[in-house]
Design a protein around this motif. Structure first.
Motif, PDB file in Angstrom:
ATOM      1  N   PHE A  51      49.140  22.074  10.885  1.00  0.00           N
ATOM      2  CA  PHE A  51      48.642  20.811  10.670  1.00  0.00           C
ATOM      3  C   PHE A  51      49.027  20.863   9.026  1.00  0.00           C
ATOM      4  CE2 PHE A  51      45.543  17.880   8.922  1.00  0.00           C
ATOM      5  CZ  PHE A  51      45.587  16.855   9.984  1.00  0.00           C
ATOM      6  N   GLU A  52      48.823  21.938   8.156  1.00  0.00           N
ATOM      7  CA  GLU A  52      48.968  21.329   6.540  1.00  0.00           C
ATOM      8  C   GLU A  52      50.722  21.611   6.400  1.00  0.00           C
ATOM      9  OE1 GLU A  52      47.265  23.961   8.312  1.00  0.00           O
ATOM     10  OE2 GLU A  52      45.236  23.656   7.343  1.00  0.00           O
ATOM     11  N   LEU A  53      51.326  21.978   7.431  1.00  0.00           N
ATOM     12  CA  LEU A  53      52.883  22.165   7.109  1.00  0.00           C
ATOM     13  C   LEU A  53      53.254  23.265   6.187  1.00  0.00           C
ATOM     14  CD1 LEU A  53      53.943  18.386   7.358  1.00  0.00           C
ATOM     15  CD2 LEU A  53      54.026  20.180   9.395  1.00  0.00           C
ATOM     16  N   ASP A  54      52.312  24.159   6.251  1.00  0.00           N
ATOM     17  CA  ASP A  54      52.534  25.537   5.262  1.00  0.00           C
ATOM     18  C   ASP A  54      53.195  26.549   5.937  1.00  0.00           C
ATOM     19  OD1 ASP A  54      52.354  27.088   3.128  1.00  0.00           O
ATOM     20  OD2 ASP A  54      49.969  27.686   3.662  1.00  0.00           O
ATOM     21  N   GLY A  55      54.174  26.999   5.743  1.00  0.00           N
ATOM     22  CA  GLY A  55      54.984  27.987   6.301  1.00  0.00           C
ATOM     23  C   GLY A  55      54.823  29.377   5.694  1.00  0.00           C
ATOM     24  N   VAL A 180      42.966  25.385  18.639  1.00  0.00           N
ATOM     25  CA  VAL A 180      43.863  24.354  18.894  1.00  0.00           C
ATOM     26  C   VAL A 180      44.107  23.328  17.636  1.00  0.00           C
ATOM     27  CG1 VAL A 180      44.290  22.265  20.658  1.00  0.00           C
ATOM     28  CG2 VAL A 180      42.718  24.205  21.044  1.00  0.00           C
ATOM     29  N   GLU A 181      45.353  23.389  17.500  1.00  0.00           N
ATOM     30  CA  GLU A 181      45.527  22.730  16.389  1.00  0.00           C
ATOM     31  C   GLU A 181      47.059  21.887  16.551  1.00  0.00           C
ATOM     32  OE1 GLU A 181      46.810  23.827  11.577  1.00  0.00           O
ATOM     33  OE2 GLU A 181      45.045  24.706  12.688  1.00  0.00           O
ATOM     34  N   PHE A 182      47.174  20.508  15.656  1.00  0.00           N
ATOM     35  CA  PHE A 182      48.309  19.722  15.925  1.00  0.00           C
ATOM     36  C   PHE A 182      49.359  19.910  14.893  1.00  0.00           C
ATOM     37  CE2 PHE A 182      49.773  15.472  14.296  1.00  0.00           C
ATOM     38  CZ  PHE A 182      50.406  15.249  15.538  1.00  0.00           C
ATOM     39  N   TYR A 183      50.496  19.955  15.455  1.00  0.00           N
ATOM     40  CA  TYR A 183      51.769  20.014  14.554  1.00  0.00           C
ATOM     41  C   TYR A 183      52.104  18.721  13.706  1.00  0.00           C
ATOM     42  CZ  TYR A 183      56.618  20.996  12.997  1.00  0.00           C
ATOM     43  OH  TYR A 183      57.690  21.262  12.384  1.00  0.00           O
ATOM     44  N   ASN A 184      51.588  18.624  12.578  1.00  0.00           N
ATOM     45  CA  ASN A 184      51.483  17.441  11.874  1.00  0.00           C
ATOM     46  C   ASN A 184      52.900  16.981  11.032  1.00  0.00           C
ATOM     47  OD1 ASN A 184      50.348  15.290  10.445  1.00  0.00           O
ATOM     48  ND2 ASN A 184      49.167  16.280   9.223  1.00  0.00           N
ATOM     49  N   GLN A 185      53.675  17.001  12.098  1.00  0.00           N
ATOM     50  CA  GLN A 185      55.268  16.377  11.702  1.00  0.00           C
ATOM     51  C   GLN A 185      54.777  15.233  10.952  1.00  0.00           C
ATOM     52  OE1 GLN A 185      56.691  17.131  15.898  1.00  0.00           O
ATOM     53  NE2 GLN A 185      58.483  18.042  14.576  1.00  0.00           N
ATOM     54  N   GLY A 186      55.758  15.043   9.773  1.00  0.00           N
ATOM     55  CA  GLY A 186      55.559  13.638   8.951  1.00  0.00           C
ATOM     56  C   GLY A 186      54.445  13.717   8.285  1.00  0.00           C
ATOM     57  N   ALA A 187      53.388  14.491   8.413  1.00  0.00           N
ATOM     58  CA  ALA A 187      52.314  14.584   7.452  1.00  0.00           C
ATOM     59  C   ALA A 187      51.690  13.301   7.630  1.00  0.00           C
ATOM     60  CB  ALA A 187      52.496  14.857   6.015  1.00  0.00           C
ATOM     61  N   SER A 188      51.383  12.651   8.828  1.00  0.00           N
ATOM     62  CA  SER A 188      50.926  11.318   8.909  1.00  0.00           C
ATOM     63  C   SER A 188      49.485  11.390   9.248  1.00  0.00           C
ATOM     64  CB  SER A 188      51.570  10.535  10.100  1.00  0.00           C
ATOM     65  OG  SER A 188      51.717  11.332  11.324  1.00  0.00           O
ATOM     66  N   ALA A 189      49.037  12.600   9.992  1.00  0.00           N
ATOM     67  CA  ALA A 189      47.499  12.937  10.230  1.00  0.00           C
ATOM     68  C   ALA A 189      46.618  13.176   9.078  1.00  0.00           C
ATOM     69  CB  ALA A 189      47.503  13.707  11.668  1.00  0.00           C
ATOM     70  N   THR A 190      45.441  12.723   9.256  1.00  0.00           N
ATOM     71  CA  THR A 190      44.455  13.206   8.181  1.00  0.00           C
ATOM     72  C   THR A 190      43.327  13.433   8.859  1.00  0.00           C
ATOM     73  OG1 THR A 190      43.755  10.938   7.742  1.00  0.00           O
ATOM     74  CG2 THR A 190      45.362  11.665   6.360  1.00  0.00           C
ATOM     75  N   VAL A 191      42.357  14.189   8.250  1.00  0.00           N
ATOM     76  CA  VAL A 191      41.181  14.685   8.864  1.00  0.00           C
ATOM     77  C   VAL A 191      40.157  14.394   8.022  1.00  0.00           C
ATOM     78  CG1 VAL A 191      41.859  16.369  10.298  1.00  0.00           C
ATOM     79  CG2 VAL A 191      41.494  16.951   8.038  1.00  0.00           C
ATOM     80  N   LEU A 195      37.198  21.210   8.589  1.00  0.00           N
ATOM     81  CA  LEU A 195      36.828  21.954   9.827  1.00  0.00           C
ATOM     82  C   LEU A 195      37.265  21.520  10.992  1.00  0.00           C
ATOM     83  CD1 LEU A 195      32.719  22.216   8.903  1.00  0.00           C
ATOM     84  CD2 LEU A 195      34.416  23.994   9.216  1.00  0.00           C
ATOM     85  N   MET A 196      37.745  20.242  10.836  1.00  0.00           N
ATOM     86  CA  MET A 196      38.504  19.245  12.155  1.00  0.00           C
ATOM     87  C   MET A 196      40.024  19.812  12.120  1.00  0.00           C
ATOM     88  SD  MET A 196      36.326  15.778  12.046  1.00  0.00           S
ATOM     89  CE  MET A 196      37.015  15.575  13.800  1.00  0.00           C
ATOM     90  N   ILE A 197      40.710  20.590  11.403  1.00  0.00           N
ATOM     91  CA  ILE A 197      42.063  20.751  11.385  1.00  0.00           C
ATOM     92  C   ILE A 197      42.215  21.721  12.505  1.00  0.00           C
ATOM     93  CG2 ILE A 197      43.730  22.021  10.234  1.00  0.00           C
ATOM     94  CD1 ILE A 197      42.717  21.227   7.628  1.00  0.00           C
ATOM     95  N   THR A 198      41.418  22.835  12.815  1.00  0.00           N
ATOM     96  CA  THR A 198      41.618  23.478  13.865  1.00  0.00           C
ATOM     97  C   THR A 198      40.453  23.330  14.717  1.00  0.00           C
ATOM     98  OG1 THR A 198      42.512  25.089  12.608  1.00  0.00           O
ATOM     99  CG2 THR A 198      41.836  26.038  14.374  1.00  0.00           C
ATOM    100  N   GLN A 199      40.624  22.827  16.055  1.00  0.00           N
ATOM    101  CA  GLN A 199      39.640  22.677  16.967  1.00  0.00           C
ATOM    102  C   GLN A 199      39.216  24.232  17.743  1.00  0.00           C
ATOM    103  OE1 GLN A 199      38.554  18.874  18.230  1.00  0.00           O
ATOM    104  NE2 GLN A 199      38.722  19.381  15.889  1.00  0.00           N
TER     105      GLN A 199
END
Length: 256
Positions: A51-55, A180-191, A195-199
Motif C-alpha cells: 500500500f505504501e509502495l515501500d520496497g 489483506v492489503e491493496f497494491y496501491n499502484q499510482g498511489a491513488s488510494a488513501t485511508v 489501521l485501515m492499510i492492512t485489513q
C-alpha cells in the motif's frame, strides 16, 4: 529532563504506531492473457509494503517456479535483477505456449526483521490464465504453507467474494489470521487511518477465510503462522514467521 520526557513520549508514540505489513509479491502485467494480448506474461517480483509502495531487499530466492497442467518447471536462473519500489527485486518474461492456468510460486530466503525480532519467509504465488482456458485454477502446489483458492483467483469483479483455505504442511490451519492489503499502484488510494492499510480476517475452524475487496486492482492475502523451528541470529535462536501469500486481481465492474 526535557530530553528524557521527549524521548519517552516519542517511544510511546512508536509503540502504538501500526506496524507495516510485509508481503512477498509476484505481480503479472495481466492475469488473463488472450490471443490478442500476445504469447507471454511479464512478471515483477518484490518484497514490499504494497500500500505504501515501500520496497525491501529481496535476495535471490531459494526457489521460483511455474506449474502448468501438473508439471512444475524451475525458473530460478531465468530471473532478471531489477529495481522495484526503490529496492532489489526481479522480473521475468515467460512464454505461454499452451492454454490453461499457470501458477508462479516463490520461496524467498529468510528475511531478518529486527522490529519483530524474527525471520520472515513468505511462500508467494499468483495465478495466470492463458487463452480462455481456466483449467487448473484450484491447483494446490504442496508448499510448506499456502493459500489454496476456493474462488477462481482471476476473472473476479470488484466486490466479489474471494475465499481460500490456509494450509500448513498440507493440513488446514483452524482460525488462521489472514492479512489483506491493496497494491496501491499510482498511489491513488488513501485511508482515513493507518489501521485501515492492512485489513485482518480470521479463518474458520476449517481454515477457510472470506474477503470482498472494496475496489478493483491487485489484492494480497497473507496467512501468517509461526514455524516449528528457529533460525540463529546474533548467537540466539529466533522465531520464524511463515507466510502463505496469494495475489488476486479484481476487475473493475463495467455493468449497470
Amino acid at each position: 529532563m526535557k530530553y528524557t520526557l521527549l524521548t519517552a513520549s516519542f517511544a510511546g508514540l512508536l509503540a502504538v504506531t501500526p506496524a507495516l505489513a510485509h508481503y512477498g509479491m509476484i505481480i503479472p502485467d495481466d492475469p488473463m492473457i488472450s490471443q490478442e494480448d500476445g504469447r507471454s506474461v511479464a512478471l515483477t517480483m518484490s518484497f514490499s509494503h504494497p500500500f505504501e509502495l515501500d520496497g525491501m531487499m529481496l535476495d535471490t530466492p531459494v526457489a521460483f517456479s511455474v506449474t502448468h497442467e501438473g508439471n512444475t518447471t524451475d525458473l530460478l536462473t531465468s530471473l532478471e535483477g531489477a529495481t522495484v519500489m526503490d529496492d532489489q527485486g526481479y522480473t521475468l518474461d515467460y512464454a505461454l505456449d499452451r492454454p490453461g492456468t499457470y501458477i508462479f510460486a516463490m520461496e524467498p530466503q529468510p528475511y531478518w526483521e529486527p522490529a519483530e525480532d524474527a525471520f520472515i519467509i513468505h511462500y508467494t504465488k499468483t495465478y495466470v490464465t492463458a487463452y480462455g482456458d481456466d483449467e487448473g485454477w484450484d491447483t494446490e502446489l504442496g508448499l510448506k504453507t499456502e493459500i489454496v483458492p476456493l474462488s477462481k483467483p482471476f476473472g473476479l469483479w470488484e466486490h466479489n467474494v474471494f475465499q481460500g483455505i490456509v494450509k500448513m504442511d498440507g493440513a488446514p490451519v483452524p482460525y488462521a489470521e489472514v492479512e489483506v492489503e491493496f497494491y496501491n499502484q499510482g498511489a491513488s488510494a488513501t485511508v482515513p487511518d493507518d489501521l485501515m492499510i492492512t485489513q485482518t480476517v480470521k479463518a474458520d475452524a476449517d481454515g477457510v477465510f472470506t474477503y470482498a475487496p472494496p475496489s478493483d486492482g491487485w489484492w494480497g492475502f497473507a496467512a501468517l503462522n509461526t514455524a516449528d523451528y528457529t533460525l540463529p541470529q546474533d548467537g540466539a535462536d529466533k522465531a520464524v514467521e511463515l507466510g502463505a501469500v496469494i495475489w488476486v486481481h479484481f476487475e473493475e465492474w463495467t455493468g449497470q
